[in-house]
Design a protein around this motif. Structure first.
Motif, PDB file in Angstrom:
ATOM      1  N   ARG A   1     -39.895  -6.315 -13.336  1.00  0.00           N
ATOM      2  CA  ARG A   1     -39.067  -7.361 -12.728  1.00  0.00           C
ATOM      3  C   ARG A   1     -37.678  -6.831 -12.379  1.00  0.00           C
ATOM      4  N   ALA A   2     -37.122  -6.008 -13.238  1.00  0.00           N
ATOM      5  CA  ALA A   2     -35.786  -5.464 -13.009  1.00  0.00           C
ATOM      6  C   ALA A   2     -35.721  -4.557 -11.776  1.00  0.00           C
TER       7      ALA A   2
ATOM      8  N   LEU B   1     -42.762 -14.426  -3.031  1.00  0.00           N
ATOM      9  CA  LEU B   1     -44.201 -14.163  -2.980  1.00  0.00           C
ATOM     10  C   LEU B   1     -44.601 -13.200  -4.096  1.00  0.00           C
ATOM     11  N   ALA B   2     -43.832 -12.139  -4.282  1.00  0.00           N
ATOM     12  CA  ALA B   2     -44.148 -11.174  -5.344  1.00  0.00           C
ATOM     13  C   ALA B   2     -44.073 -11.812  -6.723  1.00  0.00           C
ATOM     14  N   LEU B   3     -43.047 -12.629  -6.949  1.00  0.00           N
ATOM     15  CA  LEU B   3     -42.890 -13.264  -8.246  1.00  0.00           C
ATOM     16  C   LEU B   3     -43.954 -14.318  -8.519  1.00  0.00           C
ATOM     17  N   ASN B   4     -44.476 -14.929  -7.478  1.00  0.00           N
ATOM     18  CA  ASN B   4     -45.453 -16.007  -7.645  1.00  0.00           C
ATOM     19  C   ASN B   4     -46.897 -15.576  -7.445  1.00  0.00           C
ATOM     20  N   THR B   5     -47.103 -14.285  -7.263  1.00  0.00           N
ATOM     21  CA  THR B   5     -48.464 -13.760  -7.145  1.00  0.00           C
ATOM     22  C   THR B   5     -48.783 -13.007  -8.437  1.00  0.00           C
ATOM     23  N   PRO B   6     -49.717 -13.527  -9.225  1.00  0.00           N
ATOM     24  CA  PRO B   6     -50.030 -12.877 -10.510  1.00  0.00           C
ATOM     25  C   PRO B   6     -50.392 -11.410 -10.338  1.00  0.00           C
ATOM     26  N   GLY B   7     -49.833 -10.596 -11.234  1.00  0.00           N
ATOM     27  CA  GLY B   7     -50.188  -9.187 -11.311  1.00  0.00           C
ATOM     28  C   GLY B   7     -49.314  -8.245 -10.510  1.00  0.00           C
ATOM     29  N   LEU B   8     -48.353  -8.754  -9.739  1.00  0.00           N
ATOM     30  CA  LEU B   8     -47.529  -7.871  -8.905  1.00  0.00           C
ATOM     31  C   LEU B   8     -46.267  -7.407  -9.628  1.00  0.00           C
ATOM     32  N   VAL B   9     -45.781  -8.221 -10.559  1.00  0.00           N
ATOM     33  CA  VAL B   9     -44.537  -7.922 -11.243  1.00  0.00           C
ATOM     34  C   VAL B   9     -44.779  -7.946 -12.752  1.00  0.00           C
ATOM     35  N   LYS B  10     -44.312  -6.877 -13.427  1.00  0.00           N
ATOM     36  CA  LYS B  10     -44.413  -6.821 -14.878  1.00  0.00           C
ATOM     37  C   LYS B  10     -43.148  -7.419 -15.477  1.00  0.00           C
ATOM     38  N   ALA B  11     -43.287  -7.982 -16.659  1.00  0.00           N
ATOM     39  CA  ALA B  11     -42.137  -8.585 -17.349  1.00  0.00           C
ATOM     40  C   ALA B  11     -41.096  -7.574 -17.724  1.00  0.00           C
TER      41      ALA B  11
END
Length: 181
Positions: A140-141, A171-181
């Motif tokens: 995410r960062a 879109l990236a934040l709301n699509t599961p699997g694209l962004v790690k915590a």
């Protein structure tokens, strides 16, 4: 005087294009416009700088790559699978759009365009980025830098960058699997 030509066959928007005579020096953008009436990719700078002319090359392993059509000869695409901006949305048998791609929908929701001239290139760039994030999610960062790196090569004359970036980020934040915590 006649231009030297040779046969060109490829796949565009999942449609096989049978071998046709195409001048050896013809750029892909001209081929798309003049031979196939696919005019979504735009002539912006004519020097490969603005990316309004970008299309996607779909590799055999499923990965996507942007390609600039104003400076790349049509014959470079021989045998390749290409997606133009016209090929992003899902269509019914009559050709009517039944569903926009996630990138196209995000751009509409964010009104991420003004005149729209550069939009096909941004759709292409964002689609390639989403594909890359599916394969290699980003922390995410690092998301904003990743978006900037992917889209900075696209030029918008109307300076609509903020909305394009916001649409892609959401879109990236709301699509599961694209962004790690």
């Amino acid at each position: 005087m006649t231009l030297a030509s040779k046969k060109l066959s490829l796949t565009i928007n999942d449609k096989a294009i049978d071998a046709m005579d195409v001048p050896e020096t013809m750029m892909m953008l001209d081929f798309l416009h003049e031979y196939l009436n696919l005019t979504g990719a735009r002539m912006g700078c004519g020097q490969g700088i603005c990316n309004a002319c970008s299309v996607i090359v779909e590799h055999e392993d499923g990965t996507l790559q942007e390609a600039r059509t104003c400076i790349t000869g049509a014959h470079w695409f021989a045998g390749k699978k290409v997606r133009t901006v016209e090929g992003h949305a899902k269509r019914d048998a009559s050709g009517a759009i039944v569903e926009l791609s996630p990138v196209q929908q995000a751009f509409i929701e964010h009104f991420a365009f003004q005149c729209g001239y550069c939009t096909p290139g941004f759709v292409t760039g964002a689609t390639v980025l989403m594909d890359q994030l599916k394969r290699n999610p980003v922390a995410r960062a690092d998301l904003e830098k990743t978006i900037t790196d992917a889209l900075d090569k696209h030029i918008c004359r109307c300076t609509g960058y903020v909305r394009y970036y916001e649409a892609v980020r959401d879109l990236a934040l709301n699509t599961p699997g694209l962004v790690k915590a």
